[in-house]
Design an enzyme around this catalytic site. Structure first.
Site, short mmCIF file in Angstrom:
data_model
loop_
_atom_site.label_atom_id
_atom_site.label_comp_id
_atom_site.label_asym_id
_atom_site.label_seq_id
_atom_site.Cartn_x
_atom_site.Cartn_y
_atom_site.Cartn_z
N ASP A 11 0.85 -1.18 0.00
CA ASP A 11 0.00 0.00 0.00
C ASP A 11 0.89 1.23 0.00
O ASP A 11 2.03 1.18 0.47
CB ASP A 11 -0.90 0.01 1.24
CG ASP A 11 -2.11 0.90 1.05
OD1 ASP A 11 -3.20 0.36 0.85
OD2 ASP A 11 -1.95 2.14 1.10
N ARG A 60 -16.00 3.59 -4.58
CA ARG A 60 -17.10 4.53 -4.86
C ARG A 60 -17.72 5.02 -3.56
O ARG A 60 -17.73 4.33 -2.55
CB ARG A 60 -18.13 3.94 -5.79
CG ARG A 60 -18.65 2.59 -5.44
CD ARG A 60 -19.62 2.16 -6.51
NE ARG A 60 -20.12 0.84 -6.20
CZ ARG A 60 -21.36 0.45 -6.36
NH1 ARG A 60 -22.25 1.28 -6.87
NH2 ARG A 60 -21.74 -0.76 -6.05
N ARG A 66 -20.07 2.33 -10.36
CA ARG A 66 -18.68 1.87 -10.51
C ARG A 66 -18.02 2.60 -11.68
O ARG A 66 -16.84 2.92 -11.63
CB ARG A 66 -18.66 0.36 -10.74
CG ARG A 66 -19.17 -0.43 -9.52
CD ARG A 66 -19.22 -1.91 -9.82
NE ARG A 66 -19.67 -2.73 -8.70
CZ ARG A 66 -20.94 -3.03 -8.46
NH1 ARG A 66 -21.90 -2.57 -9.24
NH2 ARG A 66 -21.26 -3.79 -7.43
N ASN A 73 -9.34 5.77 -11.58
CA ASN A 73 -8.74 4.47 -11.31
C ASN A 73 -7.92 3.95 -12.49
O ASN A 73 -6.96 3.20 -12.29
CB ASN A 73 -9.81 3.46 -10.87
CG ASN A 73 -10.20 3.68 -9.41
OD1 ASN A 73 -9.55 4.45 -8.71
ND2 ASN A 73 -11.24 3.01 -8.97
N VAL A 96 -9.27 -6.30 -9.38
CA VAL A 96 -10.44 -6.11 -8.51
C VAL A 96 -10.92 -4.65 -8.56
O VAL A 96 -12.08 -4.35 -8.28
CB VAL A 96 -10.09 -6.51 -7.05
CG1 VAL A 96 -11.26 -6.30 -6.11
CG2 VAL A 96 -9.64 -7.96 -6.98
N THR A 97 -10.04 -3.74 -8.96
CA THR A 97 -10.38 -2.31 -8.97
C THR A 97 -11.53 -2.02 -9.95
O THR A 97 -11.57 -2.55 -11.05
CB THR A 97 -9.14 -1.49 -9.40
OG1 THR A 97 -8.04 -1.87 -8.57
CG2 THR A 97 -9.38 0.00 -9.25
N ASN A 98 -12.43 -1.15 -9.53
CA ASN A 98 -13.57 -0.74 -10.37
C ASN A 98 -13.26 0.47 -11.24
O ASN A 98 -12.42 1.28 -10.86
CB ASN A 98 -14.77 -0.41 -9.48
CG ASN A 98 -15.58 -1.64 -9.15
OD1 ASN A 98 -15.82 -2.47 -10.02
ND2 ASN A 98 -15.99 -1.74 -7.89
N ARG A 129 -23.64 -12.60 -3.51
CA ARG A 129 -24.85 -11.86 -3.10
C ARG A 129 -26.11 -12.55 -3.61
O ARG A 129 -27.12 -12.65 -2.90
CB ARG A 129 -24.76 -10.43 -3.63
CG ARG A 129 -23.63 -9.70 -2.92
CD ARG A 129 -23.18 -8.47 -3.58
NE ARG A 129 -22.08 -7.88 -2.82
CZ ARG A 129 -21.20 -7.04 -3.30
NH1 ARG A 129 -21.24 -6.69 -4.57
NH2 ARG A 129 -20.24 -6.56 -2.54
N HIS A 153 -19.82 -6.20 -14.26
CA HIS A 153 -19.88 -5.98 -12.81
C HIS A 153 -20.24 -4.51 -12.66
O HIS A 153 -19.38 -3.65 -12.47
CB HIS A 153 -18.53 -6.29 -12.16
CG HIS A 153 -18.51 -6.04 -10.68
ND1 HIS A 153 -19.34 -6.69 -9.80
CD2 HIS A 153 -17.75 -5.20 -9.91
CE1 HIS A 153 -19.11 -6.28 -8.57
NE2 HIS A 153 -18.15 -5.36 -8.61
C1 2OP Z 1 -18.65 -4.39 -4.88
O1 2OP Z 1 -19.52 -4.82 -5.64
C2 2OP Z 1 -17.69 -2.16 -4.80
O2 2OP Z 1 -17.71 -3.40 -6.80
C3 2OP Z 1 -17.60 -3.49 -5.43
O3 2OP Z 1 -18.60 -4.67 -3.69
#
Ligand code: 2OP
Length: 284
Positions: A11, A60, A66, A73, A96-98, A129, A153
């Site tokens: 980081d 976000r 996103r 980003n 993984v970054t949006n 989810r 996504h």
């Molecule tokens: C999520 O869906 C922020 O894209 C991320 O959790």
């Protein structure tokens, strides 16, 4: 926690990754797990990594999509690509970054890597989810839920009720059309709720990345939803988007093509268009 290997946390904030690593090692020690976590602010330390998970970027804020993060980003991730090129060019990369799908494409093109080696984590998180909602609505154990979420996504996410089941029994036998709609809507919107409540999503994304890494490290060849570069599959080329993929020791070994119906195809097409529009803005 899954004993897949040692982890280096990198980081730009001094002290933060070192502090996280200490905290993680304390947990692992008590559990008797011999994988070591290290923290660093020096990219050189990533030398020799088998995997690089790219999470750098801003998250976000409530009310943002996103895609609103694209410009900021993309610049951050381009910088990270330079470091990967220098220190871990042969690693497998999980982005993984949006916004996830456009940035997976950006990393692939910036590094000139192949699509087996560079993939994005989005669908796995959406799937977590979707599974949770399916279990809640049907009252059946989470353990019995098999499901699939593809496409972007983002705003054109596509939870697939038709390709989901409870222990092999089609989900459509357990839910009404109205409940199906509701399941899809909730799956799409729930991340925003987590963000407005606690600022960021953390545990489910971490778990989703681990599941992908585990399938590759153990050569399990699990079928998981992954953002991958299409080369003719689903009728598209030169775009990264969520599709079911086989993950094994070569990385993304195969894309599975689902026979989508007209309604599903419509959403998938919108997802592809949205990602294609975003990637037009990159100067590669
Ligand atoms: C999520 O869906 C922020 O894209 C991320 O959790």
């Amino acid at each position: 926690l899954r004993e897949l290997g040692d982890v280096l946390l990198l980081d730009i904030v001094e002290g933060l990754p070192q502090g996280e690593a200490l905290d993680i090692n304390h947990q692992l020690a008590e559990q008797g797990i011999d994988c070591i976590a290290r923290g660093s602010n020096n990219y050189e330390d990533m030398k020799g990594s088998n995997f690089v998970v790219v999470v750098a970027g801003v998250g976000r804020k409530p009310g943002m999509t996103r895609m609103d993060l694209l410009k900021t980003n993309a610049d951050i991730v381009k910088g990270v690509c330079d470091k990967i090129k220098n220190y871990a060019p042969d690693s497998k990369i999980i982005v993984v970054t949006n916004p996830l799908d456009p940035l997976t494409y950006l990393v692939l093109k910036s590094l000139g890597g192949n699509r087996k080696q560079i993939i994005g984590m989005g669908g796995m998180l959406d799937l977590s989810r979707f599974k949770e909602h399916i279990s809640t609505v049907t009252g059946i154990s989470r353990d019995s839920v098999q499901a699939m979420v593809i496409s972007e996504h983002g705003e054109n996410m596509l939870p697939l009720v038709r390709f989901s089941s409870l222990s092999g029994i089609p989900l459509t036998e357990f839910v009404t059309a109205e409940q199906s709609e509701d399941l899809a809507t909730k799956t799409k919107s729930i991340a925003a709720q987590v963000i407005s409540l606690k600022g960021a999503t953390v545990y489910a994304p971490g778990n989703a990345v681990s599941t992908m890494v585990e399938s590759i490290v153990k050569n399990k060849k699990a079928i998981l939803p992954v953002s991958a570069l299409l080369e003719g599959e689903y009728g598209y080329n030169d775009v990264c988007i969520g599709v079911p993929c086989v993950l094994g020791d070569e990385g993304m070994e195969k894309i599975i093509e689902l026979r989508l119906n007209e309604n599903e195809k419509q959403v998938f097409d919108l997802g592809v268009q949205s990602v294609k529009n975003a990637i037009k803005s990159f100067s590669l």
